[in-house]
Design a protein around this motif. Structure first.
Motif, mmCIF file in Angstrom:
data_model
loop_
_atom_site.group_PDB
_atom_site.id
_atom_site.type_symbol
_atom_site.label_atom_id
_atom_site.label_comp_id
_atom_site.label_asym_id
_atom_site.label_seq_id
_atom_site.Cartn_x
_atom_site.Cartn_y
_atom_site.Cartn_z
ATOM 1 N N ARG A 70 73.581 33.573 42.526
ATOM 2 C CA ARG A 70 73.006 34.485 41.542
ATOM 3 C C ARG A 70 73.774 34.400 40.223
ATOM 4 O O ARG A 70 73.180 34.425 39.144
ATOM 5 C CB ARG A 70 73.009 35.930 42.058
ATOM 6 C CG ARG A 70 72.114 36.163 43.254
ATOM 7 C CD ARG A 70 71.793 37.634 43.480
ATOM 8 N NE ARG A 70 72.944 38.498 43.552
ATOM 9 C CZ ARG A 70 73.676 38.689 44.654
ATOM 10 N NH1 ARG A 70 73.390 38.026 45.764
ATOM 11 N NH2 ARG A 70 74.701 39.534 44.658
ATOM 12 N N PHE A 71 75.085 34.322 40.324
ATOM 13 C CA PHE A 71 75.943 34.208 39.145
ATOM 14 C C PHE A 71 75.615 32.931 38.365
ATOM 15 O O PHE A 71 75.403 32.967 37.144
ATOM 16 C CB PHE A 71 77.395 34.199 39.621
ATOM 17 C CG PHE A 71 78.423 33.975 38.543
ATOM 18 C CD1 PHE A 71 78.584 34.873 37.510
ATOM 19 C CD2 PHE A 71 79.259 32.871 38.595
ATOM 20 C CE1 PHE A 71 79.559 34.679 36.537
ATOM 21 C CE2 PHE A 71 80.233 32.664 37.634
ATOM 22 C CZ PHE A 71 80.380 33.562 36.599
ATOM 23 N N ALA A 72 75.549 31.809 39.069
ATOM 24 C CA ALA A 72 75.252 30.535 38.412
ATOM 25 C C ALA A 72 73.868 30.558 37.779
ATOM 26 O O ALA A 72 73.680 30.091 36.648
ATOM 27 C CB ALA A 72 75.363 29.392 39.418
ATOM 28 N N ALA A 73 72.891 31.101 38.494
ATOM 29 C CA ALA A 73 71.528 31.158 37.961
ATOM 30 C C ALA A 73 71.476 32.026 36.703
ATOM 31 O O ALA A 73 70.746 31.718 35.754
ATOM 32 C CB ALA A 73 70.575 31.710 39.026
ATOM 33 N N HIS A 74 72.258 33.093 36.688
ATOM 34 C CA HIS A 74 72.300 33.989 35.530
ATOM 35 C C HIS A 74 72.855 33.255 34.312
ATOM 36 O O HIS A 74 72.313 33.367 33.204
ATOM 37 C CB HIS A 74 73.166 35.199 35.874
ATOM 38 C CG HIS A 74 73.047 36.351 34.934
ATOM 39 N ND1 HIS A 74 71.899 37.119 34.833
ATOM 40 C CD2 HIS A 74 73.913 36.865 34.033
ATOM 41 C CE1 HIS A 74 72.083 38.062 33.925
ATOM 42 N NE2 HIS A 74 73.290 37.923 33.416
ATOM 43 N N LEU A 75 73.925 32.503 34.509
ATOM 44 C CA LEU A 75 74.517 31.752 33.400
ATOM 45 C C LEU A 75 73.606 30.606 32.958
ATOM 46 O O LEU A 75 73.477 30.341 31.755
ATOM 47 C CB LEU A 75 75.877 31.189 33.816
ATOM 48 C CG LEU A 75 76.966 32.199 34.194
ATOM 49 C CD1 LEU A 75 78.283 31.469 34.448
ATOM 50 C CD2 LEU A 75 77.151 33.252 33.119
ATOM 51 N N GLU A 76 72.981 29.932 33.902
ATOM 52 C CA GLU A 76 72.069 28.831 33.572
ATOM 53 C C GLU A 76 70.901 29.327 32.731
ATOM 54 O O GLU A 76 70.500 28.673 31.763
ATOM 55 C CB GLU A 76 71.576 28.172 34.855
ATOM 56 C CG GLU A 76 72.643 27.367 35.587
ATOM 57 C CD GLU A 76 72.306 27.086 37.036
ATOM 58 O OE1 GLU A 76 73.103 26.425 37.715
ATOM 59 O OE2 GLU A 76 71.232 27.543 37.502
ATOM 60 N N ALA A 78 70.847 31.963 30.811
ATOM 61 C CA ALA A 78 71.330 32.338 29.488
ATOM 62 C C ALA A 78 71.502 31.112 28.606
ATOM 63 O O ALA A 78 71.122 31.115 27.430
ATOM 64 C CB ALA A 78 72.659 33.086 29.608
ATOM 65 N N ALA A 79 72.071 30.043 29.166
ATOM 66 C CA ALA A 79 72.282 28.821 28.393
ATOM 67 C C ALA A 79 70.957 28.175 28.011
ATOM 68 O O ALA A 79 70.795 27.672 26.898
ATOM 69 C CB ALA A 79 73.137 27.840 29.204
ATOM 70 N N GLU A 80 70.000 28.212 28.923
ATOM 71 C CA GLU A 80 68.702 27.565 28.673
ATOM 72 C C GLU A 80 67.888 28.316 27.632
ATOM 73 O O GLU A 80 67.192 27.708 26.806
ATOM 74 C CB GLU A 80 67.915 27.472 29.976
ATOM 75 C CG GLU A 80 66.571 26.772 29.839
ATOM 76 C CD GLU A 80 65.857 26.636 31.171
ATOM 77 O OE1 GLU A 80 64.638 26.371 31.158
ATOM 78 O OE2 GLU A 80 66.507 26.807 32.224
ATOM 79 N N ASN A 81 67.966 29.637 27.633
ATOM 80 C CA ASN A 81 67.110 30.446 26.760
ATOM 81 C C ASN A 81 67.735 30.754 25.411
ATOM 82 O O ASN A 81 67.058 31.259 24.512
ATOM 83 C CB ASN A 81 66.759 31.762 27.453
ATOM 84 C CG ASN A 81 65.933 31.547 28.713
ATOM 85 O OD1 ASN A 81 65.153 30.596 28.790
ATOM 86 N ND2 ASN A 81 66.109 32.406 29.702
#
Length: 205
Positions: A70-76, A78-81
């Motif tokens: 969940r943590f990684a998906a949250h950061l990914e 944020a970086a993508e958007n």
């Protein structure tokens, strides 16, 4: 004879256990939780969890792997958007996850558990680490930062972790929204902005 468990049966039970166990492990510590207590909180017999997990450590590894993912998906996301070099977006996402999911965050980093026997946990932890590595590789490649991206990433991670742990322990100033009218003291947001500014100035070309 116990019924054969379908993939859906297994997934539903594991997800229900994850929710119960995350709270139990975070509030009572791994040593303060037993399989019998988890079964009672879940509303099943004491032996039922053993149909889905080897032992308590297996449950803890599952909880931590889910948190890392969940943590990684949250950061990914944020970086993508984000627009531009997205430095602030990723740091904001990091802190937001920790403050929104304090139980998960503490279990990710406050528990010393060998990952060798838990491939899902090892993969999830690596996913989070590699996301930050890729982020800083892009910034270095773009000429926005100078230095070893892996070393910069670890310094960034350590600094944000310190900030979030102090925030979770209520050892930082209050957020802007909770400050009294007419306040002059620093806010939590101001502390984070100062930290980020120091980090980026130190790594700029």
């Amino acid at each position: 004879m116990p019924k054969t468990l379908s993939a859906d049966d297994i997934q539903q039970f594991r997800e229900a256990m994850r929710s119960v166990a995350e709270n139990a492990f975070a509030t009572r510590g791994a040593q303060g939780v037993t399989m019998r207590e988890l079964a009672k909180e879940l509303g099943c017999s004491a032996m039922t969890p053993y149909r889905y997990f080897r032992d308590k450590d297996d449950i803890l590894a599952m909880v931590r792997a889910a948190a890392f993912n969940r943590f990684a998906a949250h950061l990914e996301a944020a970086a993508e958007n984000a627009s531009g070099d997205n430095r602030l977006a990723v740091s904001d996402a990091y802190v937001a996850f920790a403050l929104d999911e304090p139980h998960a965050y503490r279990l990710m980093f406050d528990v010393n558990q060998p990952e060798g026997g838990y491939p899902d946990l090892a993969a999830a932890a690596l996913r989070a680490q590699e996301m930050l590595s890729r982020h800083f590789e892009r910034l270095v490649d773009a000429g926005l930062l100078k230095g070893d991206p892996q070393l910069i990433g670890y310094a960034y991670w350590a600094s944000l972790h310190g900030f979030t742990m102090l925030a979770l322990a209520n050892q930082l100033p209050l957020p802007e929204a909770q400050q009294p009218p007419g306040h002059t003291a620093p806010t939590r947001e101001a502390v984070l902005a100062q930290l980020r500014g120091m980090l980026w100035r130190g790594a700029q070309p």
